[in-house]
Design a protein around this motif. Structure first.
Motif, short mmCIF file in Angstrom:
data_model
loop_
_atom_site.label_atom_id
_atom_site.label_comp_id
_atom_site.label_asym_id
_atom_site.label_seq_id
_atom_site.Cartn_x
_atom_site.Cartn_y
_atom_site.Cartn_z
N THR A 204 0.80 -1.23 0.00
CA THR A 204 0.00 0.00 0.00
C THR A 204 0.83 1.27 0.00
O THR A 204 0.30 2.34 -0.31
CB THR A 204 -0.92 0.03 1.24
N ASP A 205 2.09 1.19 0.34
CA ASP A 205 2.90 2.39 0.48
C ASP A 205 3.09 3.09 -0.86
O ASP A 205 3.12 2.46 -1.91
CB ASP A 205 4.27 2.04 1.07
N GLU A 206 3.26 4.42 -0.82
CA GLU A 206 3.39 5.20 -2.05
C GLU A 206 4.67 6.03 -2.07
O GLU A 206 4.75 7.04 -2.78
CB GLU A 206 2.18 6.13 -2.21
N HIS B 4 2.50 0.66 -5.77
CA HIS B 4 2.21 2.10 -5.68
C HIS B 4 3.47 2.93 -5.44
O HIS B 4 3.40 4.16 -5.44
CB HIS B 4 1.19 2.36 -4.57
N CYS B 5 4.58 2.28 -5.21
CA CYS B 5 5.82 3.01 -5.00
C CYS B 5 6.40 3.48 -6.34
O CYS B 5 6.13 2.89 -7.38
CB CYS B 5 6.85 2.13 -4.27
N ARG B 6 7.19 4.54 -6.27
CA ARG B 6 7.84 5.06 -7.47
C ARG B 6 9.35 5.00 -7.29
O ARG B 6 9.86 5.02 -6.17
CB ARG B 6 7.39 6.50 -7.73
#
Length: 308
Positions: A101-103, A131-133
């Motif tokens: 869930t982390d972004e 969802h991470c970049r």
């Protein structure tokens, strides 16, 4: 509780400006600093104006295409970087991480050859942390220490030395031998052939000598480097249909000779004694206990570390 006189100075400064100052000092360019922080050029210019007003100094003065730091800016940089790293470490220890869930944004610097071998790593990260970049910065053994020290990147991957700054930790991912890449339809390479056939050298700085030349000189031999190119991604198209040779790490050989790479190339052991090819992972000490960065390093180990 009232602020002490020295603490009251914090009231007149927006602390969000400090990462902008560090980026400007690192990049010496308003445009590049903004890109590193995902800020527009006008927003970065406005931040620089506010910094100049807050510190009552020009801080960075244009000198041709680059910005030149004033003595005041150099002194601020030396004082602020350790403080910002300490704050980062404190916040990181309190920030949980759930890859599903982390972004957050991961900032990685890697050498060109590691980048060519890292596609499975990117796939693994995106599968587990959708969802991470990622921000990937081009780096080499000369620039990695400064990039880690300044905080421009949190993690570095590459064939680098062990002369890293005190703010960094490291781990050897794999050791191997250098190999000689050639077109598959050309003869295998021994020492005589290595000295006789033309070479291409991957050389971001534009020089035409490397570690192999020093090793050959110790043997009383030499080679002909006829072409210097800035990146390893050009090797396939350059070697196919020619008798050019290129000395590369075994990790890059694996990537270039993989079935999905397209075929047409072969590799031989380097026919002279040289140092090992050592792929290292380095990271900022301030991020050592960060759950997200620890997870990221675990993914690197799972994909790139040599087993056994």
């Amino acid at each position: 509780m009232a602020l002490r006189p020295d603490e009251s100075e914090l009231r007149r400064l927006d602390l969000n400006l400090l990462p902008v100052f560090v980026a400007l000092m690192r990049e010496r360019s308003v445009t590049r600093a903004g890109q590193a922080l995902f800020l527009s050029q006008p927003a970065t210019s406005a931040a620089l104006a506010r910094l100049r007003a807050a510190f009552r100094d020009e801080l960075l003065i244009r000198n041709g295409k680059l910005l030149e730091a004033t003595p005041r800016a150099e002194a601020l940089m030396a004082a602020l970087v350790p403080s910002l790293q300490a704050i980062s470490a404190t916040l990181a220890g309190a920030t949980p991480f759930d890859p599903a869930t982390d972004e957050r944004v991961f900032r990685i610097g890697w050498t060109d050859d590691v980048g060519m071998a890292a596609k499975p790593l990117l796939t693994r990260i995106w599968q587990q942390a959708p969802h991470c970049r990622l921000v990937i910065r081009a780096a080499n053994y000369r620039t990695i220490p400064a990039m880690l020290e300044s905080g421009e990147i949190g993690l570095a991957l590459g064939f680098m030395g062990d002369d890293l700054p005190a703010v960094a930790k490291q781990r050897v991912l794999r050791r191997g031998q250098f190999q000689v890449l050639r077109a598959a339809d050309t003869p295998p390479v021994d020492l005589d052939a290595y000295c006789a056939r033309p070479h291409v050298l991957v050389t971001p700085r534009g020089d035409l000598t490397g570690f192999a030349d020093a090793a050959l000189d110790r043997l009383g031999r030499s080679r002909r480097v006829v072409l210097g190119v800035p990146e390893f991604g050009l090797l396939r198209q350059l070697l196919l249909g020619t008798d050019l040779l290129c000395t590369i790490s075994d990790a890059l050989v694996e990537a270039l000779l993989a079935p999905e790479a397209g075929g047409g190339l072969a590799a031989d052991p380097l026919p002279l004694p040289t140092q090992d090819s050592v792929m290292r992972m380095a990271w900022r000490t301030a991020l050592d206990d960060d759950p997200a960065e620890s997870w990221l390093r675990a993914q690197v180990v799972a994909v790139l570390a040599r087993r056994g």
